[in-house]
Design an enzyme around this catalytic site. Structure first.
Site, mmCIF file in Angstrom:
data_model
loop_
_atom_site.group_PDB
_atom_site.id
_atom_site.type_symbol
_atom_site.label_atom_id
_atom_site.label_comp_id
_atom_site.label_asym_id
_atom_site.label_seq_id
_atom_site.Cartn_x
_atom_site.Cartn_y
_atom_site.Cartn_z
ATOM 1 N N ASP A 193 0.852 -1.189 0.000
ATOM 2 C CA ASP A 193 0.000 0.000 0.000
ATOM 3 C C ASP A 193 0.886 1.237 0.000
ATOM 4 O O ASP A 193 1.361 1.675 1.039
ATOM 5 C CB ASP A 193 -0.930 0.005 1.216
ATOM 6 C CG ASP A 193 -1.957 1.125 1.167
ATOM 7 O OD1 ASP A 193 -1.725 2.112 0.438
ATOM 8 O OD2 ASP A 193 -2.989 1.016 1.840
ATOM 9 N N HIS A 220 0.301 7.791 4.147
ATOM 10 C CA HIS A 220 0.919 7.101 5.275
ATOM 11 C C HIS A 220 2.412 7.404 5.412
ATOM 12 O O HIS A 220 3.084 6.817 6.268
ATOM 13 C CB HIS A 220 0.702 5.595 5.134
ATOM 14 C CG HIS A 220 -0.728 5.221 4.918
ATOM 15 N ND1 HIS A 220 -1.696 5.410 5.877
ATOM 16 C CD2 HIS A 220 -1.366 4.720 3.822
ATOM 17 C CE1 HIS A 220 -2.867 5.013 5.396
ATOM 18 N NE2 HIS A 220 -2.693 4.603 4.162
ATOM 19 N N ILE A 270 -0.935 9.073 8.729
ATOM 20 C CA ILE A 270 -1.679 8.138 9.569
ATOM 21 C C ILE A 270 -1.248 6.702 9.254
ATOM 22 O O ILE A 270 -0.685 6.423 8.200
ATOM 23 C CB ILE A 270 -3.199 8.293 9.383
ATOM 24 C CG1 ILE A 270 -3.612 7.914 7.943
ATOM 25 C CG2 ILE A 270 -3.642 9.708 9.728
ATOM 26 C CD1 ILE A 270 -5.122 7.900 7.730
ATOM 27 N N GLY A 320 -5.185 1.502 7.952
ATOM 28 C CA GLY A 320 -6.223 0.801 8.701
ATOM 29 C C GLY A 320 -5.991 -0.698 8.719
ATOM 30 O O GLY A 320 -6.224 -1.366 9.735
#
Length: 290
Positions: free
Chosen positions: A193, A198, A213, A216
């Site tokens: 990803d 991120h 962040i 998830g």
């Protein structure tokens, strides 16, 4: 352009072949924080962590299904006919993985990706992207990603199921805390990803966050590891399915509080961010057991 639900659902599945070996498994586990047990004094290495990091003892967390083949199942679904959406409006709303048998440390599998459902939530749409993997011995896993697309509702479709897992009316049976390393998102993204949200502070600010962040699905994997380690004694083969709904973000450097309720055949879980007054992170979370 509005979502054409009928066209998306009627589209032929997209197929691909994926492979993985012990290095992919080890990298994924390290991206979840494997290698050191935070419950031990100092940053000591726990021999039990070798089942995540040492090739001669390796087993595979079932959540690896979400990154196998660099997560191509989800991307293939978003490219389906009838799905023409602004990726900036896309949120990962929930995830479920069903295991048909344990994932081997080294494998080659055929995958298919399709739109399994499209729901109209009024101001938004929810697209269920299903990817399935099978090898020469048969089915391996089925993965459903619930994708929330802001501004794409109102097309007259079904609202979809509204039932949610019941939360036990009692204190947790177990609670553990798992620190998120400051560099953890940078390591986890190497499993496929590459979203700059991120890693790049400037990109994160454009998305409304003051800093990058955590993925998830990294929180998702960390939580399953906590359940496997504390409730299942490290036995990944007992996990039959694992589902969650993403309720909030996690920032690298924070601490996850993982609360677990045990019952026959399942573990219900709630995950919060300790440093932000236990802000909810994962809700409606269930690990189904064999």
């Amino acid at each position: 352009m509005p979502i054409d639900a009928a066209k998306a659902l009627a589209a032929e599945p997209r197929s691909a072949e994926i492979t993985w070996d012990h290095k992919d498994i080890q990298l994924y586990h390290l991206g979840l924080g494997a290698g050191a047990n935070p419950d031990l004094p100092n940053p000591a290495t726990d021999p039990d962590e070798l089942r995540y990091t040492l090739e001669s003892r390796l087993h595979v967390l079932p959540s690896f299904a979400t990154v196998a083949g660099a997560g191509m199942g989800m991307m293939g679904g978003l490219a389906a006919p009838g799905i023409d959406v602004n990726l900036a409006a896309v949120l990962h709303g929930g995830q479920r993985v069903e295991l048909h048998r344990p994932i081997p440390v080294k494998g080659r599998a055929a995958t298919t990706a399709k739109v399994a459902a499209v729901y109209d939530k009024g101001k938004a749409a929810v697209i269920v992207l299903r990817s399935e993997a099978a090898d020469d011995e048969g089915p391996l896993w089925t993965s459903d990603a619930q994708i929330f697309v802001r501004g794409e509702g109102g097309f007259g479709g079904e609202r979809g199921p509204s039932t949610r897992p019941e939360t036990p009316d009692r204190p947790f049976d177990r609670v553990v805390e798992r620190p998120v390393r400051a560099d953890q998102a940078l390591l986890y993204r190497l499993s496929g990803d590459w979203n700059p949200l991120h890693a790049d502070p400037e990109f994160a600010k454009l998305a409304g966050f003051d800093r990058p962040i955590l993925h998830g699905l990294c929180t998702y994997g960390m939580t399953l590891k906590a359940v496997v380690d504390t409730v299942l004694g490290g036995d990944v083969s007992r996990v039959r399915a694992y589902a969650t709904r993403f309720a909030g973000v996690v920032f690298p450097g924070e601490t996850l509080r993982v609360g677990m309720w045990e019952s026959e055949g399942r573990v219900r879980v709630a995950v919060t961010a300790v440093e932000r007054q236990d802000a909810p992170v994962l809700v409606d979370t269930v690990v189904e057991l064999d």
